[in-house]
Design a protein around this motif. Structure first.
Motif, PDB file in Angstrom:
ATOM      1  N   VAL A 194       0.693  -7.950  -1.669  1.00  0.00           N
ATOM      2  CA  VAL A 194       1.738  -7.001  -1.273  1.00  0.00           C
ATOM      3  C   VAL A 194       2.287  -6.278  -2.497  1.00  0.00           C
ATOM      4  O   VAL A 194       2.446  -5.048  -2.497  1.00  0.00           O
ATOM      5  N   LYS A 195       2.569  -7.022  -3.548  1.00  0.00           N
ATOM      6  CA  LYS A 195       3.108  -6.437  -4.775  1.00  0.00           C
ATOM      7  C   LYS A 195       2.079  -5.505  -5.420  1.00  0.00           C
ATOM      8  O   LYS A 195       2.414  -4.418  -5.895  1.00  0.00           O
ATOM      9  N   LYS A 196       0.819  -5.925  -5.421  1.00  0.00           N
ATOM     10  CA  LYS A 196      -0.252  -5.119  -6.019  1.00  0.00           C
ATOM     11  C   LYS A 196      -0.433  -3.811  -5.230  1.00  0.00           C
ATOM     12  O   LYS A 196      -0.553  -2.737  -5.810  1.00  0.00           O
ATOM     13  N   ARG A 197      -0.429  -3.937  -3.906  1.00  0.00           N
ATOM     14  CA  ARG A 197      -0.576  -2.739  -3.066  1.00  0.00           C
ATOM     15  C   ARG A 197       0.600  -1.787  -3.287  1.00  0.00           C
ATOM     16  O   ARG A 197       0.414  -0.577  -3.403  1.00  0.00           O
ATOM     17  N   ALA A 198       1.830  -2.318  -3.346  1.00  0.00           N
ATOM     18  CA  ALA A 198       3.017  -1.481  -3.589  1.00  0.00           C
ATOM     19  C   ALA A 198       2.909  -0.772  -4.938  1.00  0.00           C
ATOM     20  O   ALA A 198       3.247   0.407  -5.064  1.00  0.00           O
ATOM     21  N   CYS A 199       2.416  -1.503  -5.938  1.00  0.00           N
ATOM     22  CA  CYS A 199       2.232  -0.914  -7.261  1.00  0.00           C
ATOM     23  C   CYS A 199       1.247   0.259  -7.198  1.00  0.00           C
ATOM     24  O   CYS A 199       1.521   1.339  -7.711  1.00  0.00           O
ATOM     25  N   PHE A 200       0.118   0.054  -6.544  1.00  0.00           N
ATOM     26  CA  PHE A 200      -0.881   1.110  -6.426  1.00  0.00           C
ATOM     27  C   PHE A 200      -0.342   2.311  -5.642  1.00  0.00           C
ATOM     28  O   PHE A 200      -0.601   3.450  -5.993  1.00  0.00           O
ATOM     29  N   GLU A 201       0.422   2.043  -4.578  1.00  0.00           N
ATOM     30  CA  GLU A 201       0.986   3.141  -3.784  1.00  0.00           C
ATOM     31  C   GLU A 201       1.988   3.948  -4.605  1.00  0.00           C
ATOM     32  O   GLU A 201       2.003   5.179  -4.548  1.00  0.00           O
ATOM     33  N   GLU A 202       2.838   3.260  -5.369  1.00  0.00           N
ATOM     34  CA  GLU A 202       3.821   3.965  -6.191  1.00  0.00           C
ATOM     35  C   GLU A 202       3.127   4.768  -7.289  1.00  0.00           C
ATOM     36  O   GLU A 202       3.504   5.903  -7.575  1.00  0.00           O
ATOM     37  N   LYS A 203       2.126   4.181  -7.899  1.00  0.00           N
ATOM     38  CA  LYS A 203       1.386   4.889  -8.947  1.00  0.00           C
ATOM     39  C   LYS A 203       0.658   6.095  -8.358  1.00  0.00           C
ATOM     40  O   LYS A 203       0.660   7.180  -8.944  1.00  0.00           O
ATOM     41  N   MET A 204       0.073   5.913  -7.175  1.00  0.00           N
ATOM     42  CA  MET A 204      -0.604   7.014  -6.514  1.00  0.00           C
ATOM     43  C   MET A 204       0.379   8.154  -6.212  1.00  0.00           C
ATOM     44  O   MET A 204       0.082   9.323  -6.426  1.00  0.00           O
ATOM     45  N   MET A 205       1.579   7.799  -5.751  1.00  0.00           N
ATOM     46  CA  MET A 205       2.598   8.803  -5.456  1.00  0.00           C
ATOM     47  C   MET A 205       3.007   9.537  -6.738  1.00  0.00           C
ATOM     48  O   MET A 205       3.145  10.757  -6.749  1.00  0.00           O
ATOM     49  N   PHE A 206       3.178   8.779  -7.805  1.00  0.00           N
ATOM     50  CA  PHE A 206       3.536   9.382  -9.088  1.00  0.00           C
ATOM     51  C   PHE A 206       2.447  10.358  -9.526  1.00  0.00           C
ATOM     52  O   PHE A 206       2.724  11.502  -9.878  1.00  0.00           O
TER      53      PHE A 206
END
Length: 191
Positions: free
Chosen positions: A162-174
């Protein structure tokens, strides 16, 4: 901070708003600049049609026209957008019958009406609302991202999905925001 409460986001076009008060052309330019924008560009058919619909919805009634970013103030008969582009670089025209009016060389500023027509008016005498094209700032989620652009998410253990996916989603958004054009950024404002 960009005020978007009364703004309209038009997909693949940008973020637009109408000024609250009617002013002359120079005052309209300043009003748009105070909102972090310029008078709207109408040099394409798509822009003219979609922005005309916005005017129709937001300005019902008789006086349903607004200043847009097109004028021949510098050189009579040579129209430029508020971004400095020559109208001659575009094939599209939406002049109302009889416009631009060569009989009235003091009519240097252009309005767009609810009928998808451009009309020339006297810049300092006409008092109209202005259609502003805004330059959005990053969405709050992007501004507050805990991950700088140069950091990867590889340091998060695979077990913490969950944390890894959230990290990737936030980075993707950035990354998405950083690489987006000004026109497409409005879609990210309400993300």
């Amino acid at each position: 901070i960009l005020e978007t409460r009364n703004a309209t986001c038009i997909k693949s076009l940008g973020l637009f708003t109408l000024t609250k008060i009617s002013q002359n052309y120079s005052q309209s330019i300043l009003a748009c600049q105070k909102k972090n924008g310029e008078l709207a560009d109408v040099s394409s058919e798509k822009r003219t049609i979609l922005l005309s619909q916005t005017i129709k919805e937001k300005l019902p009634g008789l006086n349903n026209a607004a200043f847009v970013g097109l004028d021949d103030i510098e050189t009579e008969g040579v129209f430029r957008t508020s971004f400095g582009n020559l109208l001659t670089c575009s094939k599209y025209r939406a002049w109302a019958p009889g416009h631009p009016r060569s009989k009235f060389p003091s009519e240097d500023c252009v309005t767009l009406d609810a009928e998808q027509m451009w009309r020339t008016v006297k810049c300092h005498q006409a008092k109209l609302k202005a259609l502003c094209e805004l330059y959005p700032q990053p969405p709050s989620k992007v501004e507050k991202l805990p991950i700088p652009a140069n950091v990867t998410c590889g340091h998060i253990p695979t077990k913490q999905k969950v944390k890894k996916r959230a990290c990737f989603e936030e980075k993707m958004m950035f990354d998405l925001y950083q690489n987006a054009s000004r026109v497409d950024r409005c879609a990210l404002i309400d993300y």
